[in-house]
Every structure is written in structure tokens, then in C-alpha cells.
Scaffold this motif. Structure first.
Motif, PDB file in Angstrom:
ATOM      1  N   ARG A   2      38.238  66.147  52.875  1.00 19.08           N
ATOM      2  CA  ARG A   2      39.126  67.297  52.975  1.00 19.08           C
ATOM      3  C   ARG A   2      39.856  67.243  54.315  1.00 19.08           C
ATOM      4  NH1 ARG A   2      34.149  69.439  50.852  1.00 19.08           N
ATOM      5  NH2 ARG A   2      33.516  69.931  52.974  1.00 19.08           N
ATOM      6  N   PHE A 155      40.523  78.390  42.059  1.00 18.09           N
ATOM      7  CA  PHE A 155      40.667  77.917  43.437  1.00 18.09           C
ATOM      8  C   PHE A 155      41.120  76.464  43.541  1.00 18.09           C
ATOM      9  CE2 PHE A 155      37.811  81.608  44.107  1.00 18.09           C
ATOM     10  CZ  PHE A 155      38.682  82.332  44.909  1.00 18.09           C
ATOM     11  N   GLN A 156      41.565  75.920  42.416  1.00 15.33           N
ATOM     12  CA  GLN A 156      42.092  74.551  42.470  1.00 15.33           C
ATOM     13  C   GLN A 156      43.295  74.525  43.418  1.00 15.33           C
ATOM     14  OE1 GLN A 156      42.933  72.860  38.618  1.00 15.33           O
ATOM     15  NE2 GLN A 156      42.300  70.909  39.471  1.00 15.33           N
ATOM     16  N   ARG A 187      31.269  77.794  48.750  1.00 14.78           N
ATOM     17  CA  ARG A 187      31.517  76.562  47.976  1.00 14.78           C
ATOM     18  C   ARG A 187      30.629  76.528  46.722  1.00 14.78           C
ATOM     19  NH1 ARG A 187      34.585  72.835  50.029  1.00 14.78           N
ATOM     20  NH2 ARG A 187      33.978  73.066  52.201  1.00 14.78           N
ATOM     21  N   VAL A 198      36.482  70.954  41.887  1.00 21.09           N
ATOM     22  CA  VAL A 198      37.360  71.915  42.572  1.00 21.09           C
ATOM     23  C   VAL A 198      36.698  72.376  43.868  1.00 21.09           C
ATOM     24  CG1 VAL A 198      38.363  74.240  42.413  1.00 21.09           C
ATOM     25  CG2 VAL A 198      38.512  72.677  40.470  1.00 21.09           C
ATOM     26  N   LEU A 202      38.001  72.005  47.837  1.00 21.39           N
ATOM     27  CA  LEU A 202      38.494  73.275  48.385  1.00 21.39           C
ATOM     28  C   LEU A 202      38.337  73.325  49.913  1.00 21.39           C
ATOM     29  CD1 LEU A 202      39.387  76.218  47.719  1.00 21.39           C
ATOM     30  CD2 LEU A 202      36.953  76.753  47.491  1.00 21.39           C
TER      31      LEU A 202
END
Ligand code: PGA
Length: 249
Positions: A2, A155-156, A187, A198, A202
Motif C-alpha cells: 500500500r 471500500f474498494q 481492516r 479489498v 485499503l
């Protein structure tokens, strides 16, 4: 992996001079992490034209409606046209000072997503709620309201900011362990409804008195993927230091 995001929430602060100074400092940000700036509406145009390429623009609020007789409101489509990629939704100041409940926040989240903006959903508990050990209940309800309002994975591609209300603008920061625990809970909650893919992608930001001095240790936590910065984002040097902590971490 991320990519970390450092977003500045100017609130009702700033002027053309701050736009100019932040744009100058942002030119020294080397990449590695993503930077976003969320000034008040009247400064969006100046920021859009002056921020260096790669620095994203965001707004602080959005209407849940597309258009019409809603005096004082700004639609998601207008924000997109003004150059925004992000919009903060459900900030605790909107929730407490302007009476935005979970239903209204969900409407704004849906409107933002529908227009192609990336919502930064703010969640967090008050001190009384934390003391009563209700943090997960409150944050869980804030998340569920969004997931109930959206068909499919809500929340994609979105961003969530965990902002304990007791840490916003108070100088009192959650400890890295306290923040990490709630981020892991968020999460997990998202994984249960939206699926682990997803949830894994995130980005979860921490907000609440994040500053140059404490950014690195917060950002070192496994589930903290950036920061939503209020006060310290008004000082371009501090904001850049926080960004650098994210870019280097
Ligand atoms: P703060 O604000 O960094 O001044 O605590 C954070 C926020 O409200 O987004």
C-alpha cells in the motif's frame, strides 16, 4: 504494497499565500509516498493550478445531492471538475458541529464514489466512548453505515482515516499501539464484509495531532498507511517532514 498517503486537512484556514508556500515545498517531495492537500473550497482553483504534478487535491466536504436547490452546498461533480481526486467525508467536526449522522455521511460517501472521487471516510470515538471501552462499537457502526449503503465492496479503492476525537487538535496523540489496534480492527471489519482483497489494499490513515515529531513511529505500524494532518499541515515545513517520514518509512 500500500502506497502511503499524507493528506493535509486545512480546515477553515489558509489563504493564497499558504497555497503558494505549500506548492513550493511540495516541489521538494521526492515521490515514494503520495501527498494530498485539502484546502477550503475557494482555494481549490489556486491549489489546482499551483500544486506540482503528482500532488493530489482534495476537498473537505461534499453534498450528498447531485444538483439543485441546496444553498451553500457543493456537489461531487463540481469537486471533480475543480480538479479534486479526494474528498474528506464524515470528519468529526462535521459530525459534532453540524449534526452529520452516519446516514448523512453514508449519503456523502456514495455521492463521492458515484462521481469518481475517492472518499476519505473519517471514523473515531470520543474520550467518553474510549473510557467506556466502546471504541470498537462506535467505529464498527460508522463503518457498517457505509457498507450497508453500498451494494458490493464499499471500500474498494477508498481511504479511511481513524481520527480519535480526543486527539484532534488537542496535541494529545494516540500511542502507536492504540492507533495500530484500532486500524487492525478496521481492516478486519472491512475484510468481513468487503473481502480480504479489498481490506488488504485499503489505505488506513491515522489523524489526530500527527506531527513531524511523532509521524515516523505511527507510520511504522503495520496497519497505518499514512496520515490526515490538521494543524501541522498549515506549516509547509512540518507537512513536508511528515511526508518525508512516510516516503522514507
Ligand atoms: P489535527 O487534525 O492534526 O490538528 O489534530 C486532524 C484532523 O482533524 O483531520
Amino acid at each position: 504494497m500500500r502506497r502511503k498517503l499524507i493528506a493535509g486537512n486545512w480546515k477553515m484556514n489558509g489563504d493564497q499565500d499558504l497555497v503558494r508556500r505549500v506548492a513550493e515545498h511540495a516541489a521538494d517531495s521526492g515521490g515514494g509516498a503520495e501527498m494530498a492537500v485539502c484546502p477550503p473550497f475557494p482555494l481549490l482553483a489556486a491549489a489546482a493550478s499551483q500544486l506540482p504534478f503528482g500532488v493530489a487535491l482534495g476537498a473537505q466536504d461534499v453534498s450528498e445531492y447531485e444538483a439543485g436547490a441546496y444553498t451553500g452546498e457543493v456537489s461531487a461533480g463540481m469537486l471533480l471538475e475543480a480538479g479534486c481526486r479526494y474528498v474528506i467525508v464524515g470528519h468529526s467536526e462535521r459530525r459534532t458541529l453540524y449534526g452529520e449522522d452516519n446516514g448523512r455521511v453514508a449519503g456523502k460517501f456514495v455521492a463521492a464514489r458515484g462521481a469518481g472521487l475517492t472518499p476519505i471516510l473519517c471514523v473515531g470515538e470520543t474520550l467518553a466512548e474510549r473510557d467506556a471501552e466502546r471504541t470498537e462499537v462506535v467505529v464498527g457502526e460508522q463503518l457498517d453505515a457505509i457498507m450497508d449503503a453500498v451494494d458490493g465492496p464499499a471500500f474498494q479503492g477508498a481511504v479511511i482515516a481513524y481520527e480519535p476525537v480526543w486527539a484532534i487538535g488537542t496535541g494529545r496523540t494516540a500511542t502507536p499501539d492504540q492507533a495500530q489496534a484500532v486500524h487492525a480492527f478496521i481492516r478486519q471489519r472491512v475484510a468481513e464484509r468487503d473481502g480480504s482483497e479489498v481490506a488488504d489494499q485499503l489505505r488506513l490513515l491515522y489523524g489526530g495531532s500527527m506531527k513531524a515529531e511523532n509521524a515516523a513511529e505511527l507510520l511504522a505500524q503495520p496497519d497505518i498507511d499514512g496520515g490526515l494532518i490538521g494543524g501541522a499541515s498549515l506549516d509547509p515545513e512540518s507537512f513536508l517532514s511528515i511526508y518525508n517520514a512516510a516516503a522514507e518509512g
